[in-house]
Scaffold this motif. Sequence first.
Motif, short mmCIF file in Angstrom:
data_model
loop_
_atom_site.label_atom_id
_atom_site.label_comp_id
_atom_site.label_asym_id
_atom_site.label_seq_id
_atom_site.Cartn_x
_atom_site.Cartn_y
_atom_site.Cartn_z
N GLU A 13 -13.73 11.51 5.44
CA GLU A 13 -13.41 12.40 4.33
C GLU A 13 -11.94 12.83 4.44
OE1 GLU A 13 -14.93 16.59 2.28
OE2 GLU A 13 -16.07 15.67 3.93
N GLY A 14 -11.21 12.63 3.36
CA GLY A 14 -9.78 12.93 3.39
C GLY A 14 -8.97 11.86 4.06
N GLY A 15 -9.55 10.67 4.23
CA GLY A 15 -8.87 9.62 4.96
C GLY A 15 -7.61 9.12 4.27
N GLU A 16 -7.65 9.03 2.93
CA GLU A 16 -6.46 8.55 2.21
C GLU A 16 -5.28 9.50 2.42
OE1 GLU A 16 -5.13 8.33 -2.40
OE2 GLU A 16 -7.03 7.28 -1.93
N GLN A 17 -5.55 10.80 2.28
CA GLN A 17 -4.48 11.78 2.51
C GLN A 17 -4.04 11.74 3.97
OE1 GLN A 17 -3.01 13.63 0.06
NE2 GLN A 17 -1.52 14.02 1.70
N GLY A 18 -5.01 11.49 4.87
CA GLY A 18 -4.66 11.37 6.28
C GLY A 18 -3.70 10.24 6.54
N LEU A 19 -3.90 9.11 5.87
CA LEU A 19 -3.00 7.97 6.05
C LEU A 19 -1.61 8.32 5.56
CD1 LEU A 19 -2.44 5.02 6.80
CD2 LEU A 19 -3.27 4.37 4.52
N VAL A 20 -1.53 8.99 4.41
CA VAL A 20 -0.22 9.40 3.91
C VAL A 20 0.47 10.30 4.93
CG1 VAL A 20 0.96 10.70 2.10
CG2 VAL A 20 -0.95 9.20 1.50
N ASP A 21 -0.28 11.24 5.50
CA ASP A 21 0.29 12.15 6.48
C ASP A 21 0.75 11.42 7.74
OD1 ASP A 21 -0.19 14.31 4.80
OD2 ASP A 21 -2.11 14.82 5.74
N VAL A 22 -0.04 10.45 8.19
CA VAL A 22 0.32 9.69 9.39
C VAL A 22 1.65 8.96 9.17
CG1 VAL A 22 -0.30 7.72 10.82
CG2 VAL A 22 -2.02 9.43 10.25
N ILE A 23 1.77 8.30 8.03
CA ILE A 23 3.01 7.56 7.75
C ILE A 23 4.18 8.52 7.60
CG2 ILE A 23 4.17 6.05 6.09
CD1 ILE A 23 1.43 4.79 5.51
N ASP A 24 3.94 9.64 6.92
CA ASP A 24 5.01 10.62 6.72
C ASP A 24 5.51 11.16 8.06
OD1 ASP A 24 6.74 12.46 5.57
OD2 ASP A 24 5.16 13.91 5.13
#
Length: 625
Positions: free
Chosen positions: A42-53
């Motif tokens: 849950e929230g994985g897509e936003q998590g990926l954005v945060d990881v890359i950022d």
Amino acid sequence: MKTSRLFYVCLAAWLAVSCSQEKSVDLKVLQLNVWVNTTRVEGGEQGLVDVIDRTDPDVVLLCELYHRENETPLTKKVIDKLAKRGKTYYDDGRNLPVGILSKYALEEVSAFLPTSKEVCYRPVVKAHITVGGRTVAVYSTHLDHRNYAPNLSRGYGSAVWTKIEAPVTDPDSILVANRLAWRDETIRGFLRDARSETAKGHIVIVGGDFNEPSHLDWQADTKDIRDHRGAVVPWDVSQMLAQAGYVDAWRRRFPNAVTHPGFTWPAGNEAAKLNDLFFTPEADERDRIDFIYYYPQPGVALDNIRIVGPAASVDHGKIAPEETGDDILSPACTWPSDHKGNLATFRIAPPPAVAPPCPEKKLTFAFLTDVHLNKANGHDRYNGFKHVLERAKGTDAEFLVFGGDLADINMGHQLSRKETDSMFTAFRQAVEQTGLPYYSVIGNHDRYFDEKNGCPNGDEVFNAHLGGHSYYTFERQGVRFFILNTVQRTGAGDLCIGAEQLEWLRRELVHVSLATPIVVMQHVPVYSLYYPAVETKFSPWDVVCNFREELDVFREHNLKLVLQGHQHIHEEIRLQDVQYITGGAVCANWWSGSFHGTEEGFLLVHADSAGEFEWEYVDSGWLPK
């Protein structure tokens, strides 16, 4: 002579020489499996954005990018969200299950698949970026997850991940199971494609979820920990890459697999359902199966690498903190995966002002086939043979291989055993005078059948004179050679490789790394167009009758070259990256001049240090009297 890859490597290195005084540029590469398009958390897509950022990579290599038709690809959504944070990334635009994001513009994007239709969902995506004036070829891949053989030593099945009666720790048995997957085919495809990049002096970086450990992590120092249970396993994919010269970035930075295991799976992701994170709840299944590799050359250097993801892993079905020396970066955000990733920083610099020296040839040998000595010594065959041997000795050949039909025994019809022995003796004496080591293939004319006197198979006399067996294997400077008997008989009398020999071949190949270059030497060809092209006819004796079965045995392996005889012509056929060469004949037209344009002679073969081959047909200069 055939132009070898060695020439192009040298040329490319020379062309790449630069007098530029530009400073080195850092290139940061993140590799990550995003676990079914980030949908399992849950929230994985936003998590990926945060990881890359937060890790701020220049290039991102992603896999498990699955999306439905008419659905916006995850990479597009991530790029849009990063843009709102003031960061510009480009994607490869292919919308495949593997992908590339980059701060640099992606050029010459391409994708390729392994040969099997079964793994069409396991492509490799490649793109060029320009960094500090250098072309960098980046590859993103995700290897076949099936037949996960590390489970075996841990007491679980490799095909179906359930408990088995007892752990399997024999390395050969583990590798047999491992090779049922299509991982090696994908890596062989990558290596084939990447050769063109390194030949041009381009930098090559590849990363992904390999679904297979490294041989560097399953050696003697780890055999009694992590439920390896004594197994030391030369895992295929890492061996193939290492033998091709590629460097495992993590192991280059942290060579000790005990203190710095670099586990990437299963990640101890607190945001995920625990039961989704593991498959062997009663075992320690921690392993390093996600990698970044690069090809070492002037202008590229590994500066640093870190594991990115949760500090914990899953061990025996429970999330537990790692007690290792691993350098782990754990971004303060939702972790989107059941894997951890790799974050490597490379230093990219202009090439040096002086090109590196090109590697010298590593191995040279001569392949001489179809000698056809006989008891009458017609057309002065023996002296002609000695002339050809002197010509071969005058080359830089380190050893000789004879491709069959050494004598005109022709099944022993109307020949006594004494006459048969005399021809093999004459052959041996002539060859041994060269002082060079030699190996011999049996041909159809070398067989002597006399069942009443202990010769039921036809190869007994040949074996007695020339080494003890009509099929065997040996290794020279990293190249594995197989001498095969292709004149065994089917019930219909066709020439074949018998079932017992094929089984021997399968057993031997288990011990051969998939990276090792292989040369096969046999008398009857695998492929030949001689009779259809020259005489508009074809008979079952023109090729070994079960050649498909023979090639299937080598399917997983790095078969480079098949040297064959029988037809007395020089013929070259290239198919699926294997070269099949019919090696002419020492006797040409049975010691009566050239045969369809092929003079008396032999092949001179060279192998370089990269396991690439070049060859030439050498006219011996002998003339019939």
